[in-house]
Enzyme design. Structure first.
Site, PDB file in Angstrom:
ATOM      1  CE1 TYR A 292     -11.391  -9.789  31.454  1.00 53.92           C
ATOM      2  CE2 TYR A 292     -12.112 -11.972  30.728  1.00 53.92           C
ATOM      3  CZ  TYR A 292     -12.397 -10.650  31.047  1.00 53.92           C
ATOM      4  OH  TYR A 292     -13.683 -10.195  30.947  1.00 53.92           O
TER       5      TYR A 292
ATOM      6  CE  LYS B 251     -23.565 -42.557  31.856  1.00 52.34           C
ATOM      7  NZ  LYS B 251     -22.921 -43.326  32.951  1.00 52.34           N
TER       8      LYS B 251
END
Length: 370
Positions: free
Chosen positions: A264, A38
């Site tokens: 940033y 999965k």
């Protein structure tokens, strides 16, 4: 040091084979083995992993949702595929693509029976899941009589297996709880085996269960994280090999003076002259912002280098002051020398989250030669 030109997730199918054989060595020869693929095979590549498991002799595969199983069928995978959390809206597709549902509640059972009848099915394979303490999905013990009543006259389906899921098999401090789950499953499944016309097989153990509770392997075991190289315990991790290695490279090196900001929001301010490197991988690729400002590290030329500043969408910056490196040199985010467990520890999480969080925009490359 190797030089690379892009960020890649290297998938080592040889490591997968090693891990499969190691886990197989922990169980009896006649015990079936289910490989859990999965979530893109825990963030790697479900098709490549499923094909390799098929060649290795795996008996079953498991996915979480129907669309994951459809992808495998489209790729030519023939193995039986168990869908662990099926949704009613997908029942018709499941039957059309020969995917086997886990039925876990009266409502889901009733809905699947209705769809199977509409599609004129006979003895379509289904699996019954029981809640023995995880309290997530599963029929309860007091619903066993209801199940027997519904199933005895239901010609549309055939119960292929009975199963449950352990909640804390990796934690040896929870041995009593785990043993109580094993006992609950034994009680529930024994009643059903005595009442059903068919003889479904049983499975309970996950990776840590295979390692810690081999006496409860029943007819099949299921492994997810172990196949990908992680055993939820340090001594077992030494026996396994990580399948996925996230590699990138140095795009640019900067010489930074004292009192300069990096990234940033001026998230990092240099205290003294330093050397930094910029890497083309960021939070859009699965490297969360939590790893910024010395919280996370990467592996470069045999050394750890801290991530500095705020993680950007497509880039991170690292401190390479004093390290022997240059532009285009390879950098490992996680892999054999710097495991996903180690990376997870920086963020107080688990390897599962690191592995499954890697973006699909990152190119997958494969190693499959011994």
């Amino acid at each position: 040091m190797n030089k690379v030109g892009e960020t890649v997730l290297e998938i080592d199918l040889r490591a997968l084979e090693h891990n499969y054989n190691y886990l197989r060595s922990k169980i009896k020869d006649g015990t079936r083995f289910l490989g859990v693929v999965k979530a893109f095979a825990y963030g790697s590549d479900s098709i490549a992993i499923a094909k390799k498991l098929e060649t290795l002799g795996t008996n079953y595969l498991a996915v979480a949702y129907t669309n994951e199983g459809v992808v495998l069928r489209d790729a030519g995978i023939k193995l039986p595929i168990l869908v662990l959390h099926p949704q009613e809206v997908n029942f018709t597709t499941m039957i059309q693509r020969c995917l086997e549902p886990s039925l876990y509640s009266p409502a889901v059972l009733t809905a699947f029976l209705r769809t199977a009848k509409e599609l004129q099915q006979k003895e379509y394979p289904v699996h019954l899941k029981f809640n023995t303490g995880l309290n997530r999905l599963g029929f309860s013990e007091n619903e066993v009589d209801f199940l027997l009543e519904q199933l005895l006259g239901a010609e549309q389906i055939k119960v292929t297996s009975l199963f449950s899921h352990l909640a804390a098999s990796e934690d040896l401090n929870e041995r009593d709880f785990t043993q109580s789950q094993i006992e609950a499953f034994e009680k529930i499944s024994s009643i059903l085996l005595g009442g059903l016309k068919d003889r479904p097989f049983r499975h309970l153990l996950n990776t840590s269960g295979i390692i810690n509770y081999p006496h409860a392997q029943y007819d099949m075991v299921r492994s997810g994280i172990g196949l990908y190289g992680y055993g939820n315990e340090a001594s077992e991790d030494e026996q396994l090999i990580p399948v996925a290695t996230l590699k990138t490279f140095i795009s640019q090196i900067h010489k930074i003076g004292a009192n300069q900001s990096i990234g940033y929001n001026r998230g990092f301010i240099s205290n003294s002259p330093m050397v930094t490197a910029t890497l083309p991988v960021g939070h859009a690729d699965g490297i969360g912002r939590i790893y910024g400002n010395h919280k996370g590290h990467v592996w470069i030329n045999g050394k750890l280098a801290p991530i500095i500043g705020n993680v950007c969408m497509d880039m991170i910056m690292i401190d390479v002051t004093g390290l022997n490196c240059k532009e285009r040199d390879e950098v490992v985010i996680f892999g054999k020398n710097h495991s996903a467990d180690k990376m997870a520890g920086y963020a107080d999480t688990i390897s599962y989250e690191i592995l499954t969080g890697i973006s699909q925009r990152i190119k997958r490359i494969y190693k499959d030669e011994m």
